[in-house]
Design a protein around this motif. Structure first.
Motif, PDB file in Angstrom:
ATOM      1  N   ARG A 158       0.808  -1.223   0.000  1.00  0.00           N
ATOM      2  CA  ARG A 158       0.000   0.000   0.000  1.00  0.00           C
ATOM      3  C   ARG A 158       0.841   1.273   0.000  1.00  0.00           C
ATOM      4  N   LEU A 159       2.108   1.176   0.351  1.00  0.00           N
ATOM      5  CA  LEU A 159       2.939   2.367   0.459  1.00  0.00           C
ATOM      6  C   LEU A 159       3.765   2.583  -0.797  1.00  0.00           C
ATOM      7  N   ALA A 160       3.899   3.851  -1.180  1.00  0.00           N
ATOM      8  CA  ALA A 160       4.738   4.199  -2.319  1.00  0.00           C
ATOM      9  C   ALA A 160       6.194   4.325  -1.903  1.00  0.00           C
ATOM     10  N   ALA A 161       6.424   4.895  -0.718  1.00  0.00           N
ATOM     11  CA  ALA A 161       7.786   5.089  -0.219  1.00  0.00           C
ATOM     12  C   ALA A 161       7.734   5.390   1.270  1.00  0.00           C
ATOM     13  N   VAL A 162       8.878   5.220   1.926  1.00  0.00           N
ATOM     14  CA  VAL A 162       9.014   5.568   3.331  1.00  0.00           C
ATOM     15  C   VAL A 162      10.260   6.409   3.517  1.00  0.00           C
ATOM     16  N   GLY A 163      10.288   7.121   4.652  1.00  0.00           N
ATOM     17  CA  GLY A 163      11.461   7.908   5.008  1.00  0.00           C
ATOM     18  C   GLY A 163      11.830   7.641   6.455  1.00  0.00           C
ATOM     19  N   VAL A 164      13.071   7.234   6.693  1.00  0.00           N
ATOM     20  CA  VAL A 164      13.522   6.881   8.040  1.00  0.00           C
ATOM     21  C   VAL A 164      14.689   7.786   8.417  1.00  0.00           C
ATOM     22  N   VAL A 165      14.570   8.452   9.570  1.00  0.00           N
ATOM     23  CA  VAL A 165      15.634   9.294  10.099  1.00  0.00           C
ATOM     24  C   VAL A 165      16.079   8.725  11.433  1.00  0.00           C
ATOM     25  N   ALA A 166      17.359   8.366  11.532  1.00  0.00           N
ATOM     26  CA  ALA A 166      17.945   7.855  12.779  1.00  0.00           C
ATOM     27  C   ALA A 166      17.219   6.613  13.284  1.00  0.00           C
ATOM     28  N   GLY A 167      16.834   5.734  12.371  1.00  0.00           N
ATOM     29  CA  GLY A 167      16.095   4.535  12.730  1.00  0.00           C
ATOM     30  C   GLY A 167      16.970   3.295  12.781  1.00  0.00           C
ATOM     31  N   ALA A 168      16.327   2.129  12.858  1.00  0.00           N
ATOM     32  CA  ALA A 168      17.039   0.853  12.871  1.00  0.00           C
ATOM     33  C   ALA A 168      16.075  -0.248  12.466  1.00  0.00           C
ATOM     34  N   ILE A 169      16.605  -1.280  11.788  1.00  0.00           N
ATOM     35  CA  ILE A 169      15.756  -2.406  11.388  1.00  0.00           C
ATOM     36  C   ILE A 169      15.699  -3.480  12.459  1.00  0.00           C
ATOM     37  N   GLY A 170      16.633  -3.422  13.439  1.00  0.00           N
ATOM     38  CA  GLY A 170      16.652  -4.447  14.470  1.00  0.00           C
ATOM     39  C   GLY A 170      17.947  -4.425  15.246  1.00  0.00           C
ATOM     40  N   ILE A 171      18.140  -5.448  16.060  1.00  0.00           N
ATOM     41  CA  ILE A 171      19.338  -5.545  16.881  1.00  0.00           C
ATOM     42  C   ILE A 171      20.153  -6.765  16.470  1.00  0.00           C
ATOM     43  N   SER A 172      21.449  -6.646  16.670  1.00  0.00           N
ATOM     44  CA  SER A 172      22.358  -7.743  16.362  1.00  0.00           C
ATOM     45  C   SER A 172      23.457  -7.758  17.427  1.00  0.00           C
ATOM     46  N   PRO A 173      23.089  -8.083  18.668  1.00  0.00           N
ATOM     47  CA  PRO A 173      24.040  -8.008  19.778  1.00  0.00           C
ATOM     48  C   PRO A 173      25.127  -9.070  19.669  1.00  0.00           C
ATOM     49  N   LYS A 174      26.300  -8.744  20.172  1.00  0.00           N
ATOM     50  CA  LYS A 174      27.389  -9.715  20.160  1.00  0.00           C
ATOM     51  C   LYS A 174      27.019 -10.913  21.020  1.00  0.00           C
ATOM     52  N   GLY A 175      27.074 -12.073  20.413  1.00  0.00           N
ATOM     53  CA  GLY A 175      26.755 -13.289  21.146  1.00  0.00           C
ATOM     54  C   GLY A 175      25.276 -13.490  21.401  1.00  0.00           C
ATOM     55  N   GLY A 176      24.444 -12.559  20.913  1.00  0.00           N
ATOM     56  CA  GLY A 176      23.010 -12.661  21.132  1.00  0.00           C
ATOM     57  C   GLY A 176      22.272 -13.057  19.878  1.00  0.00           C
ATOM     58  N   VAL A 177      20.963 -13.068  19.966  1.00  0.00           N
ATOM     59  CA  VAL A 177      20.110 -13.448  18.844  1.00  0.00           C
ATOM     60  C   VAL A 177      19.716 -12.207  18.058  1.00  0.00           C
ATOM     61  N   ARG A 178      19.979 -12.238  16.780  1.00  0.00           N
ATOM     62  CA  ARG A 178      19.604 -11.115  15.912  1.00  0.00           C
ATOM     63  C   ARG A 178      18.084 -11.069  15.756  1.00  0.00           C
ATOM     64  N   LYS A 179      17.524  -9.878  15.918  1.00  0.00           N
ATOM     65  CA  LYS A 179      16.088  -9.666  15.744  1.00  0.00           C
ATOM     66  C   LYS A 179      15.883  -8.461  14.851  1.00  0.00           C
ATOM     67  N   THR A 180      15.044  -8.630  13.844  1.00  0.00           N
ATOM     68  CA  THR A 180      14.755  -7.519  12.941  1.00  0.00           C
ATOM     69  C   THR A 180      13.253  -7.471  12.679  1.00  0.00           C
ATOM     70  N   ILE A 181      12.842  -6.466  11.929  1.00  0.00           N
ATOM     71  CA  ILE A 181      11.462  -6.432  11.475  1.00  0.00           C
ATOM     72  C   ILE A 181      11.215  -7.619  10.555  1.00  0.00           C
ATOM     73  N   ASP A 182       9.956  -7.934  10.359  1.00  0.00           N
ATOM     74  CA  ASP A 182       9.603  -9.075   9.509  1.00  0.00           C
ATOM     75  C   ASP A 182       9.906  -8.777   8.042  1.00  0.00           C
ATOM     76  N   ASP A 183      10.196  -9.836   7.288  1.00  0.00           N
ATOM     77  CA  ASP A 183      10.291  -9.683   5.843  1.00  0.00           C
ATOM     78  C   ASP A 183       8.930  -9.254   5.298  1.00  0.00           C
ATOM     79  N   PRO A 184       8.920  -8.398   4.282  1.00  0.00           N
ATOM     80  CA  PRO A 184       7.641  -7.955   3.721  1.00  0.00           C
ATOM     81  C   PRO A 184       6.976  -9.061   2.922  1.00  0.00           C
ATOM     82  N   LYS A 185       5.646  -8.965   2.795  1.00  0.00           N
ATOM     83  CA  LYS A 185       4.913  -9.930   1.983  1.00  0.00           C
ATOM     84  C   LYS A 185       5.187  -9.718   0.496  1.00  0.00           C
ATOM     85  N   GLY A 186       5.422  -8.476   0.115  1.00  0.00           N
ATOM     86  CA  GLY A 186       5.819  -8.131  -1.258  1.00  0.00           C
ATOM     87  C   GLY A 186       7.069  -7.268  -1.172  1.00  0.00           C
ATOM     88  N   PRO A 187       7.595  -6.795  -2.283  1.00  0.00           N
ATOM     89  CA  PRO A 187       8.792  -5.959  -2.240  1.00  0.00           C
ATOM     90  C   PRO A 187       8.583  -4.711  -1.381  1.00  0.00           C
TER      91      PRO A 187
END
Length: 300
Positions: A158-187
């Motif tokens: 439904r979205l044409a575009a997004v704009g992110v300022v100072a954001g993040a897709i998730g965490i990737s801690p040393k020795g920890g479990v990487r967590k990110t937003i879900d993969d999109p259903k479409g591109p």
């Protein structure tokens, strides 16, 4: 013919009633209910909204400890909407202080489905204003940027575009479990991703000294996003005195990653507690709107 006139009158009255339900230009305090919780948002309808022409819609999401009204002041988006002729929504998070639950981190502390909130706000505004479905955009700062990434995943169709300022897709801690937003259903939709390379709050590089140091690095996040937007080409890179910019293009989409030199955690060019931010030489609001104008939703 006499038989058809009453039917025509009923249809015409229905059309007129529908037209009367459209918002007239102005500022509104709106409410919606998500999973039994009453939520609110601010809505700006520009003078150009006459009910005959579909207009772009921009949804803005504040950072942690912020709110919808402060985000309007911080970015100037509501005033720009009146000038440029787009509909603007300033979303409002939950909690004390207010924030967003993006899945991999819950800064509202309420375990609420904030992705559903954004989706319901979009649904509601589309019923009360003439929104161009090919020009719907979401943007946010910091925690609102996290939420913007989550909205890009949930609302990729439904979205044409997004704009992110100072954001993040998730965490990737040393020795920890990487967590990110879900993969999109479409591109993923097109995106402009802006981050200060000296951000002391949300790290530019994973492990850098910052309040959130274990986030996925911003260059990696941009490449990850471009891949899921269906862009196979390698990025081009340009450098000027203000920023280093990488651009991925393909699949009818563009992903632009802007690393602002010596940039901190501000909404560059916006209003801060110390006054207008000018040191960066960059203006996020202008950059986002110019990018949005150039990127309607692709038909492919």
């Amino acid at each position: 013919m006499r038989f058809l006139l009453p039917i025509f009158a009923v249809v015409l009255a229905g059309c007129q009633a529908g037209a009367q339900e459209l918002k007239t230009p102005g500022s509104y305090a709106e409410k919606t209910t998500v999973d039994g919780v009453e939520r609110d948002y601010r809505l700006t309808i520009p003078p150009q909204h006459d009910g005959t022409k579909k207009l772009p819609l921009v949804i803005g999401l504040h950072g942690w400890t912020g709110n919808s009204q402060l985000f309007e002041l911080q970015t100037g988006f509501a005033e720009l909407a009146k000038k440029e002729g787009f509909i603007y929504v300033s979303g409002n998070g939950l909690g004390k202080p207010q924030g967003w639950n993006v899945g991999w981190i819950d800064l509202c502390g309420k375990k609420q489905d904030d992705g559903k909130y954004v989706e319901m706000v979009l649904d509601q505004v589309e019923k009360s204003a003439r929104v161009d479905p090919d020009r719907v955009y979401v943007c946010g700062h910091s925690n609102g940027g996290f939420m913007t990434y989550a909205a890009a995943s949930r609302l990729s169709n439904r979205l044409a575009a997004v704009g992110v300022v100072a954001g993040a897709i998730g965490i990737s801690p040393k020795g920890g479990v990487r967590k990110t937003i879900d993969d999109p259903k479409g591109p993923f939709p097109s995106a402009i991703l802006i981050h200060g390379d000296s951000d002391p709050v949300v790290a530019f590089l994973s492990g850098a000294k910052a309040t959130l140091s274990g986030v996925v690095s911003q260059p990696e996040a941009a490449a990850w996003y471009a891949q899921r937007a269906g862009i196979a080409a390698e990025p081009t890179e340009t450098t000027d005195k203000v920023a280093v910019t990488k651009t991925w293009s393909g699949n009818g989409r563009e992903v632009r990653f802007v690393a602002v030199k010596n940039g901190n955690h501000d909404w560059f060019g916006g209003l801060t507690q110390q006054g207008p931010e000018k040191a960066s030489g960059f203006n996020c609001t202008v950059a986002l709107w110019e990018f949005f104008k150039a990127h309607p939703r692709p038909r492919s």
